[in-house]
Design a protein around this motif. Sequence first.
Motif, PDB file in Angstrom:
ATOM      1  N   THR A   1       0.774  -1.135  -0.084  1.00 35.93           N
ATOM      2  CA  THR A   1      -0.092   0.089   0.040  1.00 35.93           C
ATOM      3  C   THR A   1       0.917   1.295   0.178  1.00 35.93           C
ATOM      4  OG1 THR A   1      -0.179  -0.120   2.523  1.00 35.93           O
ATOM      5  CG2 THR A   1      -1.955  -1.060   0.993  1.00 35.93           C
ATOM      6  N   ASP A   2       2.090   1.216   0.160  1.00 35.72           N
ATOM      7  CA  ASP A   2       2.914   2.240   0.405  1.00 35.72           C
ATOM      8  C   ASP A   2       3.433   3.087  -0.943  1.00 35.72           C
ATOM      9  OD1 ASP A   2       4.971   0.759  -0.524  1.00 35.72           O
ATOM     10  OD2 ASP A   2       6.067   0.945   1.128  1.00 35.72           O
ATOM     11  N   ASP A   3       3.082   2.540  -2.096  1.00 30.37           N
ATOM     12  CA  ASP A   3       3.497   3.285  -3.436  1.00 30.37           C
ATOM     13  C   ASP A   3       2.182   3.503  -4.160  1.00 30.37           C
ATOM     14  OD1 ASP A   3       4.865   4.372  -5.380  1.00 30.37           O
ATOM     15  OD2 ASP A   3       6.410   2.524  -5.648  1.00 30.37           O
ATOM     16  N   GLY A   4       1.431   4.471  -3.889  1.00 27.83           N
ATOM     17  CA  GLY A   4       0.152   4.637  -4.777  1.00 27.83           C
ATOM     18  C   GLY A   4      -1.097   3.842  -4.248  1.00 27.83           C
ATOM     19  N   GLY A   5      -0.979   3.040  -3.211  1.00 29.59           N
ATOM     20  CA  GLY A   5      -2.084   2.245  -2.776  1.00 29.59           C
ATOM     21  C   GLY A   5      -2.280   1.001  -3.388  1.00 29.59           C
ATOM     22  N   PHE A   6      -3.024   0.059  -2.790  1.00 26.10           N
ATOM     23  CA  PHE A   6      -3.335  -1.208  -3.171  1.00 26.10           C
ATOM     24  C   PHE A   6      -3.686  -1.245  -4.656  1.00 26.10           C
ATOM     25  CE2 PHE A   6      -5.690  -5.205  -3.304  1.00 26.10           C
ATOM     26  CZ  PHE A   6      -4.735  -6.147  -3.179  1.00 26.10           C
ATOM     27  N   VAL A   7      -4.381  -0.309  -5.161  1.00 27.66           N
ATOM     28  CA  VAL A   7      -4.736  -0.266  -6.588  1.00 27.66           C
ATOM     29  C   VAL A   7      -4.195   0.784  -7.095  1.00 27.66           C
ATOM     30  CG1 VAL A   7      -6.369  -0.904  -8.286  1.00 27.66           C
ATOM     31  CG2 VAL A   7      -6.840  -1.850  -5.897  1.00 27.66           C
TER      32      VAL A   7
END
Length: 493
Positions: free
Chosen positions: A217-223
């Motif tokens: 989740t730490d690079d733009g979110g899960f999607v």
Amino acid sequence: MAAQERPAHATPSAPDGKPQGLGAPPAPDGKGQGQGLVRSLTHRQTTMIGLGSALGTGLFLGSGSAIGAAGPGVIISYAIGAALVAVIAVLLGEMSAAHPVQGSFGAIAHKYLGPWAGFVTRWMYWFSAVVVIGTEVVAAALYIRWWWPGIPMGVAILAVAVLVLAVNIINVKSFGTTEFWLSTIKVTALCAFILCAAFLVFFGLPDTEVTGFVHLTDDGGFVPHGAKSIWIAMSVVMFAYAGFEVVAIASAEAVDPQRTIRTAMRQLAWRLSVFYVLAITLVMALIPWKRLASGDGSVEASPFVRVFTDIGVPAAATLTNLVVLIAAVSAANAHLYGASRLLHSLGDDGLAPAPLARLTGRGVPAAALAASTLGIAVAALLAFYDVGGIFSILMSIALFAVLLVWLLILASYVAFRRHRDAHPEEFTGFSVPGGPKLAVVAGAGVLAVAATAIEVPDMRQAAGVGLAFTAVLLVGYTAVAWRRKGAGTGAGR
């Protein structure tokens, strides 16, 4: 004749008790083929053959492209793909247990949908399998070059091709034994990888911090690319699951086909779900998804290898590369087996050149095997001319072809269940509750995956090739039908 030696030609008659139309598979006496295919594959071997064909390049190498398309959201894509394939596998298992015959789902399509469907299904599957063989061999060559970059791509491809052809040409028992051990190695290694990766995620090492699941989740979110990317990633993800159909094909050479099909398909459904979803989740928990993504679609190294390389464990990376090399060789081996058996059945039915129906003294369709190496030759040619994006191009073409086969399998199942429900006295064995409704839902899912051609350039190209080949097959079927009608052979052999 002993059960393990009886011919595997027998195909059930049409609902009216007569062979159904053009190219009906031969009668139980197996005339024209001597001893025929030999039933010598054990239950364990057949189950592992299914895993061998499905656990290959799509997971170990192709996952990089899928990750690039959807980021961590690709986990959802793999979960949806697992559910879709589980439905198709169980429904195919019910049909194959009822009809464990040469030609497998192609012969069943002939019986319940008509001769044209049997012709198209078998040729289309052969086409997709041949492309997959080339894809797996290209992947194996990439793994070899990970160790020795100086080896020409064509040489590496040739070495792998000779190996898989040698395993298949001896006899089916040799193939079954080899594939059992190759599949056992990669399944064991994958389980070990999952345990090691889980340990790193939750506990870390003295010099490696615990990662947890923050990378999801730490690079733009899960999607990161939006919900639509989950659907787009299906164009890559579904290729990873292709190959489970080989279990149904192998039923014609299984010692106990009913038991084998019943349990093998069910085991494949949950094992593939666990392996794919859990393995991908752990990989992405350890390494930020952008570093795993292939970017331009050209995959040069497996994400599984990069996990250990990036955390500074080169020996483990070398071992992992060996495992994924075995996985690619195993998958190519299994697909070559499946392609050769369907091509042999086409030759035996007069729907392909007659020499393809010939068997060696050990019951091996040598000519069909040789013809099924066409994909390897094409892959080697593309590599020789350094055609960019070989892997993604071949993968997309193979996927689109197998999607059409899955649709025909599901359509065959609906017709099969309609006949089974009307004539229950003709059948024994298990029946899937709500099977016809599941087939319709699965068919909608398959069409949704095919629709990614709207957004994905490689799938658009693959759709063009696949649809063109389908048109050629229909024209070819019409020509064969007219030739037979003119010769007075009429409906069937």
